[in-house]
Design a protein around this motif. Structure first.
Motif, PDB file in Angstrom:
ATOM      1  N   TRP A 219       0.787 -17.101  11.435  1.00  0.00           N
ATOM      2  CA  TRP A 219       0.297 -16.284  12.402  1.00  0.00           C
ATOM      3  C   TRP A 219       0.388 -14.860  11.417  1.00  0.00           C
ATOM      4  O   TRP A 219       1.265 -14.349  10.705  1.00  0.00           O
ATOM      5  N   GLY A 220      -0.585 -13.959  11.863  1.00  0.00           N
ATOM      6  CA  GLY A 220      -0.760 -12.884  11.127  1.00  0.00           C
ATOM      7  C   GLY A 220      -1.918 -11.825  11.870  1.00  0.00           C
ATOM      8  O   GLY A 220      -2.698 -12.308  12.692  1.00  0.00           O
ATOM      9  N   ASP A 221      -2.331 -10.692  10.880  1.00  0.00           N
ATOM     10  CA  ASP A 221      -3.133  -9.826  11.182  1.00  0.00           C
ATOM     11  C   ASP A 221      -4.654 -10.381  10.534  1.00  0.00           C
ATOM     12  O   ASP A 221      -4.638 -10.605   9.486  1.00  0.00           O
ATOM     13  N   PRO A 222      -5.498 -10.559  11.582  1.00  0.00           N
ATOM     14  CA  PRO A 222      -6.912 -11.011  11.017  1.00  0.00           C
ATOM     15  C   PRO A 222      -7.336 -10.245   9.884  1.00  0.00           C
ATOM     16  O   PRO A 222      -8.240 -10.658   9.120  1.00  0.00           O
ATOM     17  N   ARG A 223      -7.094  -8.795   9.797  1.00  0.00           N
ATOM     18  CA  ARG A 223      -7.863  -7.960   8.845  1.00  0.00           C
ATOM     19  C   ARG A 223      -7.349  -8.365   7.446  1.00  0.00           C
ATOM     20  O   ARG A 223      -7.742  -7.883   6.448  1.00  0.00           O
ATOM     21  N   GLU A 224      -5.902  -8.929   7.303  1.00  0.00           N
ATOM     22  CA  GLU A 224      -5.565  -9.633   6.032  1.00  0.00           C
ATOM     23  C   GLU A 224      -6.558 -10.554   5.287  1.00  0.00           C
ATOM     24  O   GLU A 224      -6.686 -10.396   4.070  1.00  0.00           O
ATOM     25  N   ASP A 225      -6.971 -11.260   5.950  1.00  0.00           N
ATOM     26  CA  ASP A 225      -7.870 -12.326   5.572  1.00  0.00           C
ATOM     27  C   ASP A 225      -9.223 -11.475   5.125  1.00  0.00           C
ATOM     28  O   ASP A 225      -9.715 -12.147   3.966  1.00  0.00           O
ATOM     29  N   ILE A 226      -9.567 -10.669   5.833  1.00  0.00           N
ATOM     30  CA  ILE A 226     -10.804  -9.812   5.422  1.00  0.00           C
ATOM     31  C   ILE A 226     -10.853  -9.118   4.231  1.00  0.00           C
ATOM     32  O   ILE A 226     -11.650  -9.185   3.166  1.00  0.00           O
ATOM     33  N   GLY A 227      -9.485  -8.344   4.070  1.00  0.00           N
ATOM     34  CA  GLY A 227      -9.376  -7.632   2.991  1.00  0.00           C
ATOM     35  C   GLY A 227      -9.085  -8.555   1.632  1.00  0.00           C
ATOM     36  O   GLY A 227      -9.458  -8.202   0.675  1.00  0.00           O
TER      37      GLY A 227
ATOM     38  N   ILE B 197     -14.021  -3.598  11.840  1.00  0.00           N
ATOM     39  CA  ILE B 197     -13.075  -2.982  10.893  1.00  0.00           C
ATOM     40  C   ILE B 197     -13.956  -1.950   9.978  1.00  0.00           C
ATOM     41  O   ILE B 197     -15.160  -2.236   9.408  1.00  0.00           O
ATOM     42  N   ASP B 198     -13.394  -0.679  10.192  1.00  0.00           N
ATOM     43  CA  ASP B 198     -14.157   0.383   9.550  1.00  0.00           C
ATOM     44  C   ASP B 198     -13.482   0.307   8.062  1.00  0.00           C
ATOM     45  O   ASP B 198     -12.857  -0.234   7.619  1.00  0.00           O
ATOM     46  N   ARG B 199     -14.321   1.442   7.231  1.00  0.00           N
ATOM     47  CA  ARG B 199     -14.167   1.361   5.948  1.00  0.00           C
ATOM     48  C   ARG B 199     -12.542   1.854   5.452  1.00  0.00           C
ATOM     49  O   ARG B 199     -12.119   0.972   4.691  1.00  0.00           O
ATOM     50  N   PRO B 200     -12.012   2.807   6.308  1.00  0.00           N
ATOM     51  CA  PRO B 200     -10.738   3.142   5.722  1.00  0.00           C
ATOM     52  C   PRO B 200      -9.667   1.628   5.831  1.00  0.00           C
ATOM     53  O   PRO B 200      -8.757   1.579   5.271  1.00  0.00           O
ATOM     54  N   THR B 201      -9.910   1.178   7.000  1.00  0.00           N
ATOM     55  CA  THR B 201      -8.889   0.123   7.365  1.00  0.00           C
ATOM     56  C   THR B 201      -9.127  -1.358   6.576  1.00  0.00           C
ATOM     57  O   THR B 201      -8.391  -1.785   6.055  1.00  0.00           O
ATOM     58  N   LEU B 202     -10.422  -1.288   5.961  1.00  0.00           N
ATOM     59  CA  LEU B 202     -10.968  -2.452   5.023  1.00  0.00           C
ATOM     60  C   LEU B 202     -10.137  -2.011   3.805  1.00  0.00           C
ATOM     61  O   LEU B 202      -9.619  -2.995   2.915  1.00  0.00           O
ATOM     62  N   THR B 203     -10.278  -0.652   3.273  1.00  0.00           N
ATOM     63  CA  THR B 203      -9.846  -0.221   2.133  1.00  0.00           C
ATOM     64  C   THR B 203      -8.094  -0.448   1.972  1.00  0.00           C
ATOM     65  O   THR B 203      -7.714  -1.062   1.071  1.00  0.00           O
ATOM     66  N   TYR B 204      -7.622  -0.397   3.220  1.00  0.00           N
ATOM     67  CA  TYR B 204      -6.108  -0.568   3.317  1.00  0.00           C
ATOM     68  C   TYR B 204      -5.940  -2.060   2.962  1.00  0.00           C
ATOM     69  O   TYR B 204      -4.891  -2.271   2.209  1.00  0.00           O
TER      70      TYR B 204
ATOM     71  N   LEU C  11      -6.919   3.182  -7.841  1.00  0.00           N
ATOM     72  CA  LEU C  11      -8.494   3.670  -7.669  1.00  0.00           C
ATOM     73  C   LEU C  11      -8.800   3.468  -6.198  1.00  0.00           C
ATOM     74  O   LEU C  11      -8.930   4.666  -5.481  1.00  0.00           O
ATOM     75  N   LEU C  12      -8.119   2.623  -5.326  1.00  0.00           N
ATOM     76  CA  LEU C  12      -8.311   2.464  -3.987  1.00  0.00           C
ATOM     77  C   LEU C  12      -7.444   3.596  -3.271  1.00  0.00           C
ATOM     78  O   LEU C  12      -8.092   3.869  -2.177  1.00  0.00           O
ATOM     79  N   THR C  13      -6.394   4.030  -3.820  1.00  0.00           N
ATOM     80  CA  THR C  13      -5.438   4.724  -3.153  1.00  0.00           C
ATOM     81  C   THR C  13      -6.009   6.321  -3.366  1.00  0.00           C
ATOM     82  O   THR C  13      -5.000   7.368  -2.752  1.00  0.00           O
TER      83      THR C  13
END
Length: 353
Positions: free
Chosen positions: A249-257, A294-301, A347-349
């Motif tokens: 179980w977790g945050d779906p955005r982790e898989d996308i990142g 998922i917006d760009r800042p969230t994807l970058t995160y 670079l990402l940060t």
């Protein structure tokens, strides 16, 4: 966790899968109603120190699986260490994912009787194609099909993310964290605190993630290793997703990142969807099933989080090698990836280099 414990023979007395084939054939007869089962070939597939995968060529006479079949038998290696998931648990996850519409090898039979092969195993459909990241990201013959492939990857992941807790078949999974991102940060930081050496870039990345973490989402079932190299492609089409032992179980955005992180793009660094295609094609597939935006800042995160997680794994792999526990060149070389991962974190940060 409510998990049944099986008692297996010791490694010295544990039969090999090759030795157990007659008993496995009898078991298949019983489970499928066949009058006869002939396993003409059993080939050990490469990879996997903790689990064994065997490709079986099986002919059944009568029953529910009448005819010629290509199946994979998955079980624990005789000398395997404790894994994150038992085969019964992995079978349950595969079944739930398959029923939800995710593209996975169909799970067919689970055997928990140690008298058959000496250990728990399950049977699933064999998949065609290749999972090689370098090949999939380099092969120009795939170019006309990359958009459709990325769309399929998005659809499959979104279908997986439809599975939510509590779930009657997945009660063995640990309870989801209230804030998945913070739980990950704490886990990675706690590991770094056990090391004698300092890793300031990783500490910087963790603090950046702590200060910039997005609002938590309602948890769902996530793969946690959804990337190029862990799915099969045949004739330009997705055949199935592999390697489910880290699911939880977790945050779906982790898989996308994780899928879109540069560290998993192999020979296609400019193709953000796993090195195989465009991010927009992947997201169009995902959003054909899910309302998640998922917006760009969230994807970058979550890409930063992906590089942090892979950096922690690289350190752990290197420690296994340096401690003398495992004499593996692959483990040693994995540890040498750390500078590349640290550079991407900076670079990402937004740290100027």
């Amino acid at each position: 966790m409510n998990v049944a414990t099986l008692s297996y023979p010791t490694e010295a007395t544990l039969p090999t899968i090759s030795q157990a084939l007659p008993l496995i054939a009898d078991y298949l007869n019983t489970q499928t109603g066949a009058q006869g089962t002939h396993i003409s070939k059993a080939t050990r597939l490469s990879g996997g120190a903790i689990q064994e995968n065997w490709l079986l060529q099986v002919h059944q006479q009568g029953g529910t699986m009448d005819g010629d079949n290509r199946w994979v038998l998955r079980t624990d290696a005789p000398s395997g260490v404790a894994a994150s998931m038992t085969r019964a648990q992995e079978f349950a996850v595969l079944r739930c994912a398959f029923d939800a519409g995710a593209k996975v090898p169909e799970p067919l039979l689970l055997c928990s009787d140690p008298d058959v092969a000496g250990r728990e195993f399950f049977i699933m459909q064999a998949l065609d194609g290749t999972a090689s990241g370098p090949q999939l990201t380099r092969d120009t013959s795939l170019d006309p099909q990359r958009a459709a492939l990325c769309h399929e990857l998005g659809v499959s992941l979104a279908n997986l993310h439809r599975i939510a807790p509590p779930h009657p078949q997945l009660g063995f999974l640990p309870e989801p964290a209230a804030d998945h991102a913070q739980a990950c940060i704490s886990t990675y930081r706690n590991y770094l605190d056990t090391l004698n050496d300092g890793f300031p870039v990783l500490e910087w990345g963790l603090r950046w993630c702590e200060l910039n973490r997005p609002q938590p989402m309602v948890p769902c079932l996530i793969h946690r290793d959804y990337r190029t190299g862990n799915y099969m492609v045949a004739d330009g089409q997705l055949s199935g997703i592999l390697d489910w032992e880290f699911a939880g179980w977790g945050d779906p955005r982790e898989d996308i990142g994780w899928l879109t992180a540069r560290c998993w793009r192999f020979a296609g660094p400019d193709r953000e969807a796993g090195g195989v295609g465009a991010l927009d094609d992947f997201l169009s597939g995902y959003n054909s099933v899910s309302d998640l935006q998922i917006d760009r800042p969230t994807l970058t995160y979550w890409q930063v989080m992906a590089h942090l997680r892979w950096a922690i794994i690289a350190l752990q792999q290197a420690e296994r090698y340096l401690s003398g526990g495992e004499d593996s060149l692959e483990l040693g070389l994995t540890g040498r990836m750390l500078p590349e991962l640290e550079q991407e974190i900076l670079l990402l940060t937004g740290v100027p280099l």
